[in-house]
Write a protein that holds these residues in place. Structure first.
Motif, PDB file in Angstrom:
ATOM      1  N   ASP A  10       0.841  -1.193   0.000  1.00 10.96           N
ATOM      2  CA  ASP A  10       0.000   0.000   0.000  1.00 10.96           C
ATOM      3  C   ASP A  10       0.871   1.236   0.000  1.00 10.96           C
ATOM      4  OD1 ASP A  10      -2.444  -1.145  -0.092  1.00 10.96           O
ATOM      5  OD2 ASP A  10      -2.643  -1.347   2.077  1.00 10.96           O
ATOM      6  N   GLY A  11       0.223   2.365  -0.165  1.00 12.06           N
ATOM      7  CA  GLY A  11       0.905   3.627   0.067  1.00 12.06           C
ATOM      8  C   GLY A  11       1.711   4.067  -1.128  1.00 12.06           C
ATOM      9  N   ASP A  12       2.671   4.900  -0.819  1.00 17.11           N
ATOM     10  CA  ASP A  12       3.359   5.634  -1.844  1.00 17.11           C
ATOM     11  C   ASP A  12       4.376   4.786  -2.597  1.00 17.11           C
ATOM     12  OD1 ASP A  12       4.545   7.567  -3.295  1.00 17.11           O
ATOM     13  OD2 ASP A  12       4.436   9.050  -1.674  1.00 17.11           O
ATOM     14  N   ARG A  13       4.207   4.668  -3.900  1.00 22.95           N
ATOM     15  CA  ARG A  13       5.119   3.881  -4.747  1.00 22.95           C
ATOM     16  C   ARG A  13       6.492   4.524  -4.854  1.00 22.95           C
ATOM     17  NH1 ARG A  13       2.304  -0.384  -6.722  1.00 22.95           N
ATOM     18  NH2 ARG A  13       1.911  -0.851  -4.554  1.00 22.95           N
ATOM     19  N   ARG A  14       6.577   5.801  -4.384  1.00 23.97           N
ATOM     20  CA  ARG A  14       7.835   6.494  -4.515  1.00 23.97           C
ATOM     21  C   ARG A  14       8.903   5.887  -3.611  1.00 23.97           C
ATOM     22  NH1 ARG A  14       4.732  11.010  -6.668  1.00 23.97           N
ATOM     23  NH2 ARG A  14       3.439  10.683  -4.857  1.00 23.97           N
ATOM     24  N   GLU A  15       8.457   5.178  -2.566  1.00 25.12           N
ATOM     25  CA  GLU A  15       9.446   4.494  -1.728  1.00 25.12           C
ATOM     26  C   GLU A  15      10.154   3.413  -2.557  1.00 25.12           C
ATOM     27  OE1 GLU A  15       7.936   2.715   1.885  1.00 25.12           O
ATOM     28  OE2 GLU A  15       9.665   1.353   1.894  1.00 25.12           O
ATOM     29  N   GLN A  16       9.373   2.679  -3.339  1.00 19.13           N
ATOM     30  CA  GLN A  16       9.967   1.647  -4.193  1.00 19.13           C
ATOM     31  C   GLN A  16      10.853   2.278  -5.261  1.00 19.13           C
ATOM     32  OE1 GLN A  16       6.634   1.135  -3.251  1.00 19.13           O
ATOM     33  NE2 GLN A  16       7.085  -0.629  -1.963  1.00 19.13           N
ATOM     34  N   LEU A  17      10.429   3.447  -5.748  1.00 23.47           N
ATOM     35  CA  LEU A  17      11.231   4.155  -6.744  1.00 23.47           C
ATOM     36  C   LEU A  17      12.615   4.454  -6.173  1.00 23.47           C
ATOM     37  CD1 LEU A  17      11.469   5.859  -9.424  1.00 23.47           C
ATOM     38  CD2 LEU A  17      10.748   7.804  -8.048  1.00 23.47           C
ATOM     39  N   GLU A  18      12.637   4.973  -4.958  1.00 17.46           N
ATOM     40  CA  GLU A  18      13.907   5.328  -4.354  1.00 17.46           C
ATOM     41  C   GLU A  18      14.743   4.075  -4.072  1.00 17.46           C
ATOM     42  OE1 GLU A  18      13.668   7.632  -0.766  1.00 17.46           O
ATOM     43  OE2 GLU A  18      15.815   8.069  -0.842  1.00 17.46           O
ATOM     44  N   ARG A  19      14.068   3.022  -3.637  1.00 22.24           N
ATOM     45  CA  ARG A  19      14.787   1.771  -3.401  1.00 22.24           C
ATOM     46  C   ARG A  19      15.448   1.262  -4.673  1.00 22.24           C
ATOM     47  NH1 ARG A  19      13.626  -1.958   0.714  1.00 22.24           N
ATOM     48  NH2 ARG A  19      12.544  -1.009   2.453  1.00 22.24           N
ATOM     49  N   HIS A  20      14.777   1.483  -5.782  1.00 24.74           N
ATOM     50  CA  HIS A  20      15.340   1.028  -7.056  1.00 24.74           C
ATOM     51  C   HIS A  20      16.548   1.871  -7.445  1.00 24.74           C
ATOM     52  CE1 HIS A  20      15.919   0.204 -11.242  1.00 24.74           C
ATOM     53  NE2 HIS A  20      15.366   1.331 -11.644  1.00 24.74           N
ATOM     54  N   ILE A  21      16.432   3.176  -7.309  1.00 24.97           N
ATOM     55  CA  ILE A  21      17.500   4.037  -7.810  1.00 24.97           C
ATOM     56  C   ILE A  21      18.687   4.113  -6.854  1.00 24.97           C
ATOM     57  CG2 ILE A  21      18.089   6.385  -8.553  1.00 24.97           C
ATOM     58  CD1 ILE A  21      15.261   6.762  -9.517  1.00 24.97           C
ATOM     59  N   ARG A  22      18.387   4.161  -5.547  1.00 26.45           N
ATOM     60  CA  ARG A  22      19.471   4.386  -4.596  1.00 26.45           C
ATOM     61  C   ARG A  22      20.012   3.088  -4.025  1.00 26.45           C
ATOM     62  NH1 ARG A  22      18.590   9.248  -0.519  1.00 26.45           N
ATOM     63  NH2 ARG A  22      20.637   8.452   0.050  1.00 26.45           N
ATOM     64  N   PRO A  23      21.318   2.871  -4.162  1.00 29.08           N
ATOM     65  CA  PRO A  23      21.896   1.672  -3.546  1.00 29.08           C
ATOM     66  C   PRO A  23      21.834   1.779  -2.014  1.00 29.08           C
ATOM     67  CG  PRO A  23      23.622   3.094  -4.454  1.00 29.08           C
ATOM     68  CD  PRO A  23      22.309   3.696  -4.866  1.00 29.08           C
ATOM     69  N   GLY A  24      21.674   0.657  -1.362  1.00 27.92           N
ATOM     70  CA  GLY A  24      21.719   0.634   0.097  1.00 27.92           C
ATOM     71  C   GLY A  24      20.369   0.470   0.747  1.00 27.92           C
ATOM     72  N   LEU A  25      19.300   0.443  -0.039  1.00 33.20           N
ATOM     73  CA  LEU A  25      17.967   0.361   0.566  1.00 33.20           C
ATOM     74  C   LEU A  25      17.310  -1.009   0.390  1.00 33.20           C
ATOM     75  CD1 LEU A  25      16.562   3.861  -0.429  1.00 33.20           C
ATOM     76  CD2 LEU A  25      17.036   3.060   1.879  1.00 33.20           C
ATOM     77  N   GLY A  26      17.974  -1.920  -0.312  1.00 36.58           N
ATOM     78  CA  GLY A  26      17.370  -3.235  -0.541  1.00 36.58           C
ATOM     79  C   GLY A  26      16.405  -3.181  -1.709  1.00 36.58           C
ATOM     80  N   GLY A  27      15.987  -4.349  -2.169  1.00 36.72           N
ATOM     81  CA  GLY A  27      15.126  -4.419  -3.350  1.00 36.72           C
ATOM     82  C   GLY A  27      13.760  -3.821  -3.084  1.00 36.72           C
TER      83      GLY A  27
END
Ligand SMILES: Cc1cc2nc3c(=O)[nH]c(=O)nc-3n(C[C@H](O)[C@H](O)[C@H](O)COP(=O)(O)OP(=O)(O)OC[C@H]3O[C@@H](n4cnc5c(N)ncnc54)[C@H](O)[C@@H]3O)c2cc1C
Ligand code: SF4
Lengths: 211, 526
Positions: B44-61
């Motif tokens: 749920d919620g904001d897909r932008r968290e997944q966006l950041e996880r994709h672009i920024r190393p260190g946040l996990g898949g």
């Protein structure tokens, strides 16, 4: 090349920080730049003070780091970084970690160089970060000091810059990934026009909406 | 959240990807009482968290795959990276998918009769044709009728095709000279607003996440199913299907929830829609005295004939801007060589709009900053081009999904074992794809060349063949309606029922079969 508050707001919008969520009361009123086409209400200032706003020292440290990690030709760094940092601090967990990391960096500067990080000449700031191994460290949000500085200071700033149209433009892409820059740019032959097929719409039309 | 079973369910569906979501929506809309059990969470919620996880190393898949829940083993000649190849959650693997969609060709349904290889499907293209049209409406496919090699169709696509990229126009010059035809490609992605979702706004991160919602994910169907009265229980991991004393019907799905409780969901009909690997695992885990080799497996075919599509690619750099990585999807393909008989394996070519690195991702991995970094990015971005290809792998009994009794997941159940290798005929087809790609790149004068061929190839993450469809209960698992030969009320939805896989991305065919399955199942409910 000049960065504006609008550039920072565009990146924040991509990260889901929009509208009144970004409180910028401590800054100048919005300019033509910050309320330009596409940014919509993002440039409007939230009312009243904001408890989430990171302390001045932290903002200064981030700006000083920005002056090191951004290319030397870039102007407007203070406004850009401050806008981004304030917006980013809407996320509590991020805010605390970023504040801690910037505070630690400042502490290291004071211990080793007897001056606030922001007061060091740019060359010394660059050297200090490299001596800490931040350039080669893996970005780890809760890692060692260098790993945290890489994540919360250097990569935070690089992300803000290279995911923005203005930062991207500097290396050849005005619609970098992470930025909702519309569906016309991929069809253009160059950053400044030269469409390849029948045209339609304008440059970043619909760009900063998040649907 | 209440994760206890639903009483008086007509239909229990296991898995909330497109194969489960479409069936759930259709049946709930028709008035059936539907419950969906989904192993993964709702994102749920904001897909932008997944966006950041994709672009920024260190946040996990972005989709939290790969923990103890998802353990697997890979025992074949070629390693199979299973957890890169699927997502568990409401929406299933379409959360991560690219969203290229196209119909199989007529020949794909009759490879054995036409060429003496693989297997025939018990249905033909004409049987599926109206369901393909329905599937295109379900996804909101953007496409155009400019592909001379596509199988026949009656109606326009629901949405106009995305227009060709600048990069396509570069390829077009060379392809024209070589007599290689380029045409548009179907995208399950909104070129205009559709189904309450935004049009594409160019985030450029389609795979693994579209923050605008322009890319179709099966969350749409799950939402619509819920609006029509279906109950969807997330984090409900089905571990066994139980059958009646006679072994004729499934009576319950036993599932475990995050609090460690195990529940039994009873229903009149059961639909398995867990993807091509977990469908097998669940059937094998549900063995019993009556069915010692696993449920629905009197043919011994459950888990056998595992197939994927193989990737071939080639690329390099030009001396002019190629404008990559603005959007994360392709706008042109070439299906001209698909039906060729030498080698017989299907193959399709892709012209990539995301060749080479993206500056922001490169920056976040760089070991420098300031002007140095700018110079590096200036050098690394801007002039890449590449072509991809998908190649068909024919079904072989010795490529299989089984259980690894030595390794268990966090609930103590044996994990899936993938035993997979790439045969010589598939390698020949990969070389053929490389040959065509090389001709195009030569014609363009591309330098700094690289290629991915038989030695470097990898899977495209399409899990097919493991519960194959057929008329003969001795050699297949489900019939032409996707109903198990062995158990009256067990249906299987998804690419595990494909007897052969062609070289087209599978999910439009999955959706077409799901719509068809829902119709057949509905008729049994009276
Ligand atoms: C990176 C990537 C790119 C792709 N790109 C494309 C593309 O461009 N075009 C295309 O056609 N296809 C593409 N695919 C494939 C596509 O995603 C799948 O074909 C499609 O999602 C399969 O649908 P499904 O519903 O059968 O399975 P899934 O989408 O995998 O959904 C199965 C669901 O079942 C759940 N489940 C599994 N086991 C259990 C259990 N025991 N109990 C309860 N629930 C369970 C899972 O958690 C999952 O949510 C891609 C896949 C990947 C990974
Ligand atoms: S480019 Fe991809 S990720 Fe971006 S809005 Fe379009 S579909 Fe979504």
């Amino acid at each position: 090349m000049r960065l504006t508050r609008r550039d920072a707001l565009a990146v924040l919008a991509g990260l889901g920080v929009t509208g009144g969520a970004v409180s910028l009361t401590q800054f100048d009123p919005p300019t033509a730049d910050s309320t330009g086409e596409g940014s919509g209400s993002d440039g409007d200032l939230g009312g009243g003070g904001d408890d989430d706003t990171p302390p001045t020292a932290v903002r200064e440290t981030m700006v000083a780091a920005g002056e090191v990690v951004y290319p030397s030709a870039v102007e407007g760094i203070p406004e850009f970084v401050e806008t981004y940092v304030v917006g980013r601090a809407r996320d509590d967990a991020r805010r605390d970690a970023m504040v801690d990391a910037a505070t630690e960096l400042d502490g290291v500067a004071r211990d080793w160089e007897n001056a606030a990080f922001a007061d060091l000449p740019a060359g010394d700031r660059d050297r200090l970060l490299r001596e800490l191994g931040v350039n080669t460290a893996d970005p780890v949000p809760d890692g060692t000091l260098s790993e945290r500085l890489r994540f919360h200071v250097v990569n935070e700033l690089l992300y803000a810059f290279y995911a923005s149209p203005t930062g991207g433009r500097l290396v050849g892409i005005e619609n970098p990934i992470g930025h909702p820059g519309g569906t016309e740019s991929y069809r253009r032959a160059t950053m400044d026009g030269g469409e390849t097929a029948e045209s339609g719409g304008t440059a970043d039309s619909g760009g900063e909406s998040d649907g | 959240m209440d994760r206890t079973p639903v009483s008086d369910a007509d239909v229990c569906i296991v898995g909330a990807g497109p194969a489960g979501g479409i069936v759930a929506h259709r049946l709930a809309e028709s008035g059936a009482s539907v419950v969906v059990l989904e192993a993964g969470p709702r994102f749920d919620g904001d897909r932008r968290e997944q966006l950041e996880r994709h672009i920024r190393p260190g946040l996990g898949g972005p989709w939290e795959m790969g923990g103890a829940r998802d353990a697997f083993s890979s025992s074949g000649e070629s390693f199979y990276p299973l957890n890169a190849a699927r997502v568990k959650g409401v929406g299933g693997s379409t959360l991560h998918w690219q969203g290229m969609v196209m119909r199989l060709h007529e020949r794909d349904f009759e490879l054995d009769s036409r060429h003496g290889v693989g297997a025939d499907w018990p249905i033909g293209y004409d049987d599926l044709r109206p369901y393909y049209a329905a599937a295109e409406r379900e996804f909101g496919v953007a496409g155009a009728a400019d592909n001379p090699y596509a199988p026949p169709r009656d109606e326009p696509y629901p949405l106009p095709a995305f227009r060709p990229s600048h990069s396509d126009s570069i390829f077009a010059e060379a392809c024209e000279r070589l007599g290689i035809d380029m045409h548009s490609v179907g995208n399950a992605r909104n070129s205009e607003p559709y189904d309450g979702r935004s049009p594409c706004v160019g985030y450029g991160t389609c795979k693994p996440v579209c923050p605008s919602g322009a890319k179709y994910t099966a969350e749409s169907h799950v939402e619509e199913a819920e609006a029509a009265g279906a109950r969807v229980i997330d984090r409900a991991r089905v571990r066994r299907l139980e059958h009646d004393a006679a072994g004729e019907r499934v009576v319950a799905a036993a599932y475990t929830t995050p609090d460690g409780e195990t529940h039994r969901q009873a229903a009149t009909q059961f639909v398995l829609a867990c993807g091509g690997v977990e469908n097998v695992r669940l059937l094998l885990l549900s063995d019993s005295d009556r069915y010692p080799d696993g449920l629905a497996n009197s043919s011994g075919a459950v888990g056998r004939y595992f197939m994927d599509h193989l990737f071939a690619g080639a690329g390099g750099r030009l001396d002019r801007p190629t404008r990559q990585n603005h959007v994360g999807f392709n706008t042109s393909e070439c299906h001209q060589f698909y039906d060729d008989a030498d080698p017989v394996n299907g193959l399709k070519l892709e012209f990539l709009n995301y060749a080479g690195p993206s500056p922001v991702i490169d920056a976040l991995h760089a070991d420098t900053w300031g002007d140095d970094l700018r110079d590096q990015l200036d050098e690394s971005y801007g002039t890449h081009v590449s072509m991809g290809a998908l190649v068909e792998q024919l079904p072989r009994e010795d490529n299989y999904v089984g259980l690894d009794p030595e390794t268990t997941d966090d609930l103590g159940d044996p994990v899936p074992e993938i035993h997979w290798s790439v045969d010589e005929q598939t390698e020949a087809a990969l070389s053929r794809a490389n040959e065509i790609q090389t001709r195009v790149l030569d014609e363009l004068g591309v330098e700094d060349r690289w290629s991915v061929g038989p030695d470097e190839t990898g899977p495209a993450y399409h899990h097919m063949g493991t519960t194959r469809m057929g008329d003969d209960p001795e050699s297949s698992v489900v019939d032409a309606e996707c109903r198990a030969h062995d158990l009256d009320n067990l249906w299987i939805s998804g690419s595990s029922v494909f007897p052969t896989g062609g070289a087209m991305n599978p999910t439009l065919t999955i959706a077409a079969l799901s719509v068809r399955l829902a119709e057949s199942l509905r008729a049994t409910l009276g």
